[in-house]
Write an enzyme that holds these catalytic residues in place. Structure first.
Site, short mmCIF file in Angstrom:
data_model
loop_
_atom_site.label_atom_id
_atom_site.label_comp_id
_atom_site.label_asym_id
_atom_site.label_seq_id
_atom_site.Cartn_x
_atom_site.Cartn_y
_atom_site.Cartn_z
N ASP A 201 0.84 -1.20 0.00
CA ASP A 201 0.00 0.00 0.00
C ASP A 201 0.88 1.25 0.00
O ASP A 201 1.70 1.45 0.90
CB ASP A 201 -0.89 -0.01 1.25
CG ASP A 201 -1.96 1.06 1.20
OD1 ASP A 201 -1.97 1.88 0.27
OD2 ASP A 201 -2.81 1.07 2.12
N HIS B 69 -0.64 4.27 -0.07
CA HIS B 69 -1.46 5.21 0.70
C HIS B 69 -1.51 6.59 0.05
O HIS B 69 -1.70 7.61 0.73
CB HIS B 69 -0.91 5.33 2.13
CG HIS B 69 -1.99 5.31 3.18
ND1 HIS B 69 -2.25 6.40 3.99
CD2 HIS B 69 -2.86 4.36 3.56
CE1 HIS B 69 -3.23 6.10 4.83
NE2 HIS B 69 -3.62 4.86 4.58
N GLU C 298 -1.18 -0.79 -4.04
CA GLU C 298 -2.42 -0.07 -3.76
C GLU C 298 -2.22 1.43 -3.70
O GLU C 298 -1.26 1.91 -3.11
CB GLU C 298 -2.97 -0.57 -2.42
CG GLU C 298 -4.23 0.12 -1.96
CD GLU C 298 -4.78 -0.49 -0.69
OE1 GLU C 298 -5.46 0.22 0.07
OE2 GLU C 298 -4.54 -1.69 -0.44
N GLU D 284 -10.20 3.18 -2.45
CA GLU D 284 -10.73 3.38 -1.12
C GLU D 284 -11.25 4.80 -0.91
O GLU D 284 -12.06 5.04 -0.02
CB GLU D 284 -9.68 3.05 -0.05
CG GLU D 284 -8.51 4.02 0.02
CD GLU D 284 -7.45 3.56 1.00
OE1 GLU D 284 -7.32 4.19 2.06
OE2 GLU D 284 -6.76 2.58 0.70
N ASP E 43 -14.97 0.89 -0.58
CA ASP E 43 -15.18 0.60 0.83
C ASP E 43 -16.68 0.54 1.08
O ASP E 43 -17.41 1.48 0.73
CB ASP E 43 -14.53 1.69 1.69
CG ASP E 43 -14.52 1.37 3.17
OD1 ASP E 43 -15.59 1.08 3.72
OD2 ASP E 43 -13.43 1.42 3.77
N HIS F 134 -11.99 -2.48 0.39
CA HIS F 134 -11.25 -1.82 1.46
C HIS F 134 -12.03 -1.97 2.75
O HIS F 134 -13.24 -1.78 2.78
CB HIS F 134 -11.12 -0.33 1.09
CG HIS F 134 -10.40 0.51 2.08
ND1 HIS F 134 -11.05 1.40 2.91
CD2 HIS F 134 -9.08 0.64 2.35
CE1 HIS F 134 -10.16 2.05 3.64
NE2 HIS F 134 -8.96 1.60 3.33
#
Length: 381
Positions: free
Chosen positions: A183, A185, A209, A235, A257, A284
């Site tokens: 990830d 982020h 990700e 996400e 999500d 997510h």
């Protein structure tokens, strides 16, 4: 049957639950939350509840249309998350009313078990070898870790090497038979992603990700073209229309999500749209038990499902765990890195209402960290 009462509960460590009750006594639970903005979402739920009180809870699609389109100003994380939690609760009630799990109402199960992964390493990843070994011992077949902490716009050779070394450490522990997802982020720029991702390819991540923030989704095609590793995102996207451009750019994995992207009703449509692009679904879910239960119901009914995130033991949990709010934790018992198909009506879990009300008396005011680079400028968290 009519909706009689809607309540919300701020639940530690950083969640918001909603409880929808009918005049016939059925109770549905949802999890409408934006991490770090739970109180704002709570206010949005209160506003949307004005419409739902007195309505038939089984007209889920009608309510979704009104809740998402009935206001002149639409969308965004707060409104979409408020709708998501209410939508989960209505599906929970519908399952109870029809005596069936939600996945049966969505067309029936297409699998008997769902693969899950666990988090290791924290926001600024460290001690990944020991953490990965612990997940191997627990029987998990996949883990996810952050690629880095703060990352500069054009990463230095040392920064790139540190990311590769960290993933290599985890790969050495996991071996070839287990998977690693990495990830970013949103901490990387497109230039950083194009530099780092080819370096990770020999370590064969399951996917990388959110290499860039959603505002730079127009760069995803460049990143996908440069990356031998499958790219995942979603996400911080809140509806089908926001997933179209990433899918057209060639992302391999979509990650809506269930507590942000309009709930069960919208995520199943996002998954169907992704299927037309040959992309797979990996919802997510670093949140609580209701969000996870809703995610699993969609996963069991979705042909192009890949793997499910779950937050048991995640680094955000301090003083509370999602199992604390269940009457029976059995639905979330891992067997060989998988969760078995729930057959109980609705979302398949029973919320411990007494525990929820007790926790709500403590409440929370969780906020995500604000990071800065060494020179004092803002850094993506």
């Amino acid at each position: 049957m009519k909706i009689d009462r809607i309540e919300t509960f701020l639940i530690p460590p950083r969640w918001l639950f909603c409880r929808v009750e009918t005049d016939e006594g059925q109770v549905g639970w949802g999890e409408p939350v934006v991490e770090g903005r739970a109180e704002v979402v709570r206010s949005a739920v209160d506003v949307l509840a004005e419409y739902l009180i007195g309505e038939d809870p089984l007209r889920i699609e009608q309510h979704w249309q009104v809740l998402t389109k009935g206001g002149f100003y639409r969308g965004g994380p707060v409104l979409s998350s408020a709708v998501a939690g209410l939508d989960q609760a209505l599906w929970d009630i519908a399952g109870q009313a029809y005596g069936a799990p939600v996945h049966a109402l969505l067309g029936g199960a297409v699998r008997d078990r769902v693969r899950v992964y666990s988090w290791i390493g924290g926001d600024e990843p460290g001690e990944v070898a020991d953490a990965a070994a612990a997940q191997v011992a627990a029987g998990m077949t996949a883990i996810k870790m952050n690629a880095s902490g703060r990352l500069t716009a054009i990463p230095t050779s040392a920064e790139v090497a540190a990311v590769v070394r960290r993933v290599a450490t985890a790969r050495e522990v996991l071996g070839e038979e287990r998977d690693i997802a990495v990830d970013f982020h949103g901490r990387a720029t497109a230039a950083a992603a194009r530099r780092i991702l080819p370096e990770l390819a020999p370590l064969r991540p399951l996917f990388v990700e959110e290499p860039v923030v959603p505002e730079q989704s127009h760069r995803l095609a460049d990143i996908v073209t440069a990356s031998p590793v499958p790219v995942a995102t979603g996400e911080r996207l809140f509806g089908r229309h926001e997933f179209l451009a990433p899918l057209q750019a060639g992302v391999a994995v979509v990650q809506p999500d269930l507590s942000h992207a309009g709930g069960i009703s919208e995520v199943r449509r996002i998954a169907a749209m992704a299927e037309t692009f040959g992309a797979v679904l990996a919802p997510h879910c670093p949140l609580g038990p209701i969000s996870l239960a809703a995610s699993l119901q969609v996963a069991f009914a979705t042909p192009n499902f890949l793997i499910q995130e779950q937050s048991i033991g995640i680094h955000y949990h301090e003083g509370s765990e999602l199992l604390d709010y269940l009457v029976d934790p059995e639905p979330f018992r891992f067997v060989d890195g998988h969760l078995r198909r729930p057959e109980a009506p609705g979302l398949g879990i029973t919320i411990d209402e007494a525990a929820v009300r007790a926790a709500a008396r403590r409440g929370h005011a969780w906020r995500n960290p604000v990071w800065r680079h060494a020179d004092g400028s803002f850094a993506e968290w």
